[in-house]
Motif scaffolding. Structure first.
Motif, mmCIF file in Angstrom:
data_model
loop_
_atom_site.group_PDB
_atom_site.id
_atom_site.type_symbol
_atom_site.label_atom_id
_atom_site.label_comp_id
_atom_site.label_asym_id
_atom_site.label_seq_id
_atom_site.Cartn_x
_atom_site.Cartn_y
_atom_site.Cartn_z
ATOM 1 N N GLU A 109 2.575 12.132 -36.165
ATOM 2 C CA GLU A 109 2.701 11.398 -34.908
ATOM 3 C C GLU A 109 1.957 12.145 -33.797
ATOM 4 O O GLU A 109 1.795 13.362 -33.842
ATOM 5 N N VAL A 110 1.532 11.413 -32.792
ATOM 6 C CA VAL A 110 0.747 12.007 -31.700
ATOM 7 C C VAL A 110 1.640 12.856 -30.804
ATOM 8 O O VAL A 110 2.692 12.398 -30.341
ATOM 9 N N ILE A 111 1.204 14.089 -30.553
ATOM 10 C CA ILE A 111 1.909 15.001 -29.653
ATOM 11 C C ILE A 111 0.887 15.662 -28.732
ATOM 12 O O ILE A 111 -0.202 16.031 -29.164
ATOM 13 N N ARG A 112 1.256 15.807 -27.433
ATOM 14 C CA ARG A 112 0.379 16.515 -26.484
ATOM 15 C C ARG A 112 1.229 17.151 -25.401
ATOM 16 O O ARG A 112 2.391 16.782 -25.195
ATOM 17 N N LYS A 113 0.644 18.093 -24.737
ATOM 18 C CA LYS A 113 1.319 18.713 -23.589
ATOM 19 C C LYS A 113 1.142 17.807 -22.367
ATOM 20 O O LYS A 113 0.135 17.095 -22.253
ATOM 21 N N PRO A 114 2.094 17.817 -21.440
ATOM 22 C CA PRO A 114 1.938 17.006 -20.212
ATOM 23 C C PRO A 114 0.676 17.418 -19.453
ATOM 24 O O PRO A 114 0.260 18.574 -19.471
ATOM 25 N N ASN A 150 21.527 18.163 -29.866
ATOM 26 C CA ASN A 150 22.630 17.308 -29.391
ATOM 27 C C ASN A 150 22.199 16.349 -28.292
ATOM 28 O O ASN A 150 22.618 15.196 -28.235
ATOM 29 N N VAL A 151 21.358 16.824 -27.396
ATOM 30 C CA VAL A 151 20.979 16.036 -26.213
ATOM 31 C C VAL A 151 19.810 15.111 -26.564
ATOM 32 O O VAL A 151 18.888 15.515 -27.292
ATOM 33 N N PRO A 152 19.804 13.855 -26.069
ATOM 34 C CA PRO A 152 18.672 12.955 -26.317
ATOM 35 C C PRO A 152 17.355 13.555 -25.836
ATOM 36 O O PRO A 152 17.310 14.351 -24.898
ATOM 37 N N ASN A 153 16.277 13.158 -26.514
ATOM 38 C CA ASN A 153 14.909 13.570 -26.161
ATOM 39 C C ASN A 153 14.709 15.087 -26.229
ATOM 40 O O ASN A 153 14.044 15.671 -25.384
ATOM 41 N N THR A 154 15.289 15.704 -27.250
ATOM 42 C CA THR A 154 15.063 17.135 -27.477
ATOM 43 C C THR A 154 14.335 17.321 -28.799
ATOM 44 O O THR A 154 14.459 16.500 -29.716
ATOM 45 N N ILE A 155 13.587 18.422 -28.882
ATOM 46 C CA ILE A 155 12.761 18.688 -30.053
ATOM 47 C C ILE A 155 12.789 20.185 -30.357
ATOM 48 O O ILE A 155 12.861 21.016 -29.446
ATOM 49 N N THR A 175 8.135 21.041 -21.958
ATOM 50 C CA THR A 175 8.151 19.635 -22.375
ATOM 51 C C THR A 175 6.893 19.268 -23.154
ATOM 52 O O THR A 175 5.849 19.900 -23.017
ATOM 53 N N LEU A 176 7.033 18.224 -23.963
ATOM 54 C CA LEU A 176 5.929 17.661 -24.730
ATOM 55 C C LEU A 176 5.960 16.148 -24.583
ATOM 56 O O LEU A 176 7.022 15.554 -24.346
ATOM 57 N N ILE A 177 4.802 15.517 -24.756
ATOM 58 C CA ILE A 177 4.701 14.055 -24.773
ATOM 59 C C ILE A 177 4.454 13.637 -26.220
ATOM 60 O O ILE A 177 3.534 14.126 -26.878
ATOM 61 N N THR A 186 9.016 11.720 -23.371
ATOM 62 C CA THR A 186 8.936 13.089 -22.866
ATOM 63 C C THR A 186 10.080 13.879 -23.493
ATOM 64 O O THR A 186 11.251 13.512 -23.343
ATOM 65 N N LEU A 187 9.726 14.941 -24.205
ATOM 66 C CA LEU A 187 10.703 15.698 -24.985
ATOM 67 C C LEU A 187 10.840 17.120 -24.447
ATOM 68 O O LEU A 187 9.846 17.732 -24.050
#
Length: 809
Positions: A109-114, A150-155, A175-177, A186-187
């Motif tokens: 999957e596509v991942i990038r820095k903000p 546990n928390v949503p949008n965590t990686i 954070t990552l996109i 936004t993770l």
């Protein structure tokens, strides 16, 4: 006493330099081969053993069987989403559970820095429950596993991915996109784990929390216990729990929760528990695996082949030692005359063999370290040099040296110690070198091993050639698949198609969800109108665009291609007509019904394609249904140029003019087809290497044996030459016995090789027939190698001056 044994053994080895060198070389090659395979084997058994309480961890896998006629069995490594926590709720012995949704190993999957234009397709990403670190053990180098997801949008990232994105900087709380366009997320990074710690079938690059909106929400919402078996499900049992007893409770469990769902779906379902440490080696026939798995059968085959190579080296030692018994007869006679009993002589001769074998083992360790990169390439493994220094490996090497020395030395020791002193001391003992049924039998065994390996290499190579040359039903050459890896890219498919069709060197462009040869497990439960809706047949499905068949080079047998406005219209292959007993002439306009959760959808067949292989030749062509998809996952491009550098440059420019924050990624379909047979190519390369080693060791033994025979017969050869014998007749005299042994070995090897290769070919639905010329070629190769090896000494002996051999008579 022991010191005296050692000195005597050392003197004997130094005295017979050629024999010692041949034995040492043969034993060293055999030991390197054995050690390499043993190191690789130990590494394969080491998967998932590093997890805490690994013996209590199990994967829940699924087997589905259609109730109707022509049923198709499905054996998945996965289970339905609600099963994991239902097991925990129903059974007190299940103390923890987690689910993992696998994003894929090749595409990612596509991942990038903000605020960065540079993005990556990151493979081996998982959507995972927050309990994943309660089940599996990961060593965190940033953050802690507790509550990491546990928390949503965590990686949570692997240390490799963290270094790639952030270098030596800390990644925690940054954070990552992930994704692009409307599906962007936004993770927050809540941890980094050491991905060099332990080998696992998971081999993760990152974990994304299941509490994430979108896909995570979709997985959590599914309550159907029959269908959608796409989650990798794991449970942890309480200490002392019996997995076998829990397994017996699973039929009642699935009936309790899924009886209604299964009745509507039209198939039966069974759940199985698989120990986590068994996944890597005991998953033959199980689909939807996370990572490449090994086969315990192939591992055993490698071990047996390595032991055979070592045995061939032992046979060299036995043959040369027993053939030279007459040379040591006087020594043995004298030692017996002064009081040495048979047991002392046996210990001495076995000691000589063990010393030589241990020396070969000592040499093999640095040699194995030297060729370790080649071994890793050959086996597609990742064995580290440090493994060779592991105490288990060193103990195995010592055991191998002692065992080899014993096996190689016990028979020669018995033969040599049986010499009668009275007979020896009366005069020279002339043993007929090369005679003896036992020695001939050992030579035949060497030839049998070599010939079986040669035949195996030819058959495997021929099958691989067949898979490459067989008409797949589509034209794999000059076919490029460009990934539309995000929702944003898929929605812009029409614009991309127009832009790329205008690039110089492009002939045709189409779209699809799975390109030909890409692994596809998506299926629909189908039946004919008016038939029992629970009497269902499983059919693979794939979304395509118009112009698909012209682009991939597959012919239509009837009807037309799909059009952009088609919704309930489909194209099927010939195998679909066959399984539903629909005549080809009546196919266009026929209807098929798709039933899911009690609701039926009618689909109209508007075209029939020829059967084409969208999977490996190991599998029969399955029924497939192709529907119109306006947002496919791949662009398929037919090239009409050989200047791929310019073509790919033009395609990338077209991509970047429309798509942002998504990398341009492509693959050549013919290369992907080749990947379907990676395991067979690996087996072929290993077989070629082992065949070469077996032949090399056998040739060394033959060389030593013939040199000794020629030396023993030099007076006979001299007399024959004086009496007028020609060189040809003398060579024939020395070669004849070995030719006969090759022929006997061929007669033994042919049925063995035929049986083993026929079994191997059974894995392929489409396979070659084993032709007679393969056996003839293998026999011819063995004969030529034997003649070349034997002739080196026989011609030298036959052309020697007879005066030199007869002047002392």
């Amino acid at each position: 006493m022991i010191r005296n044994y050692f000195k005597t053994a050392w003197r004997s080895l130094r005295k017979n330099k050629l024999q010692t060198l041949i034995n040492l070389l043969g034993l060293t090659v055999g030991t390197v081969c054995c050690l390499s395979i043993l190191v690789y084997t130990i590494a394969q058994f080491d998967y998932d053993t590093h997890h805490k309480d690994a013996e209590s961890l199990y994967r829940v896998r699924t087997e589905n069987k259609s109730i109707g006629n022509n049923s198709i069995n499905s054996n998945f490594a996965t289970a339905g989403p609600p099963i994991a926590f239902a097991l925990k709720e129903d059974f007190p012995e299940v103390i923890e559970a987690c689910r993992i949704v696998y994003y894929g190993s090749d595409t990612g999957e596509v991942i990038r820095k903000p605020n960065s234009d540079q993005s990556y397709y990151e493979p081996r990403g998982y959507l995972a429950d927050s309990t994943v670190f309660n089940v599996f053990t990961y060593r965190f180098i940033e953050g802690t596993p507790k509550n990491a997801l546990n928390v949503p949008n965590t990686i949570v990232l692997s240390s490799t991915l963290s270094k790639k994105l952030f270098g030596n900087q800390t990644a925690l709380h940054k954070t990552l996109i992930r994704g692009s366009g409307e599906d962007e997320l936004t993770l927050t990074i809540t941890g980094v784990f050491d991905d060099t710690f332990g080998k696992s079938h998971l081999n993760p690059n990152y974990f994304l929390t299941m509490n994430t909106p979108g896909q995570g929400e979709f997985v959590r919402s599914i309550q159907n216990f029959a269908t959608q078996n796409f989650t990798h499900t794991y449970i942890k049992l309480a200490p002392g729990s019996d997995a076998g007893r829990l397994q017996k409770k699973l039929p009642a469990f699935i009936k309790k929760h899924g009886a209604k769902d299964l009745a509507l779906a039209g198939f039966d379902k069974k759940l199985f528990l698989q120990k986590i440490t068994d996944i890597h080696l005991y998953s033959d026939g199980i689909t939807m695996q996370i990572d490449k798995v090994s086969s315990i059968k192939q591992l055993y085959i490698l071990i047996v082949l390595a032991l055979f190579i070592q045995l061939v080296a032992c046979i060299n030692f036995i043959n040369l030692s027993t053939a030279r018994a007459s040379k040591r007869a006087t020594e043995i006679g004298v030692r017996k005359a002064i009081g040495a009993d048979k047991s002392i002589l046996i210990r001495q001769f076995i000691g000589e063999s063990v010393i030589l074998s241990l020396f070969a083992s000592l040499i093999s360790l640095p040699l194995t370290a030297l060729i370790l990169p080649f071994i890793n390439t050959l086996t597609q493994g990742n064995v580290s040099f440090l493994v060779l220094l592991d105490w288990k490996v060193l103990l195995l090497l010592l055991s191998l040296g002692l065992f080899t020395g014993l096996i190689a030395g016990i028979y020669p020791a018995w033969v040599l110690s049986s010499v009668k002193p009275a007979r020896v001391l009366k005069g020279p003992v002339h043993r007929q070198a090369g005679s003896g049924n036992f020695r001939k039998g050992l030579v035949v065994f060497q030839f049998v091993v070599s010939i079986v390996l040669i035949i195996s290499v030819i058959v495997i190579t021929q099958q691989l050639k067949y898979t490459q040359d067989k008409d797949m039903g589509f034209d794999k050459e000059n076919l490029i698949a460009v990934r539309l890896g995000t929702e944003d890219a898929s929605k812009k498919f029409d614009a991309l198609k127009r832009e790329m069709a205008a690039v110089s060197g492009v002939s045709q462009v189409a779209g699809c969800n799975r390109y030909p040869s890409e692994f596809n497990t998506s299926d629909l439960s189908m039946h004919l109108p008016g038939e029992d809706p629970t009497n269902l047949i499983s059919v693979i499905y794939n979304g395509i665009s118009n112009n698909y068949f012209k682009t991939v080079g597959t012919s239509l047998l009837a009807g037309r291609e799909l059009r952009p406005n088609d919704s309930s219209q489909v194209v099927v292959n010939k195998a679909t007509l066959d399984i539903f007993s629909i005549p080809l002439d009546n196919a266009v306009g026929s209807k098929l019904m798709n039933t899911y959760e009690g609701e039926s959808t009618e689909l109209e067949i508007v075209g029939v394609s020829q059967d084409y292989h969208f999977a490996s030749l190991k599998e029969a062509i399955k029924p497939i249904l192709l529907y119109n998809d306006t947002t496919p996952s791949w662009l398929i491009i037919r090239a009409k140029t050989t200047d791929y550098q310019s073509l790919l440059k033009g395609l990338k420019q077209s991509w970047e003019s429309i798509i942002t924050n998504t990398p341009f990624e492509y693959t050549f379909v013919d290369k992907e087809v080749e990947k379907l047979y990676t395991e067979e190519k690996r087996l072929a390369n290993i077989s070629i290497t082992l065949s070469f080693l077996a032949i090399l060791i056998s040739c060394l033994g033959l060389f030593g044996l013939v040199s000794f025979i020629a030396e023993n017969k030099k007076k006979e050869i001299g007399i024959r030459k004086v009496l007028g014998a020609k060189i040809g007749s003398l060579v024939k005299l020395l070669v004849r016995d070995f030719v006969i042994l090759v022929i006997i070995a061929l007669l033994v090897a042919v049925p063995l090789a035929y049986y083993s290769m026929q079994n191997w070919l059974q894995d392929f639905t489409y396979r070659i027939s084993i032709s007679w010329w393969i056996f003839l070629l293998a026999g011819g190769v063995s004969l030529v190698i034997t003649l070349l090896t034997v002739s080196m000494h026989t011609i030298k002996a036959a052309t020697a001056n007879p005066v030199k051999s007869l002047r002392t008579e």
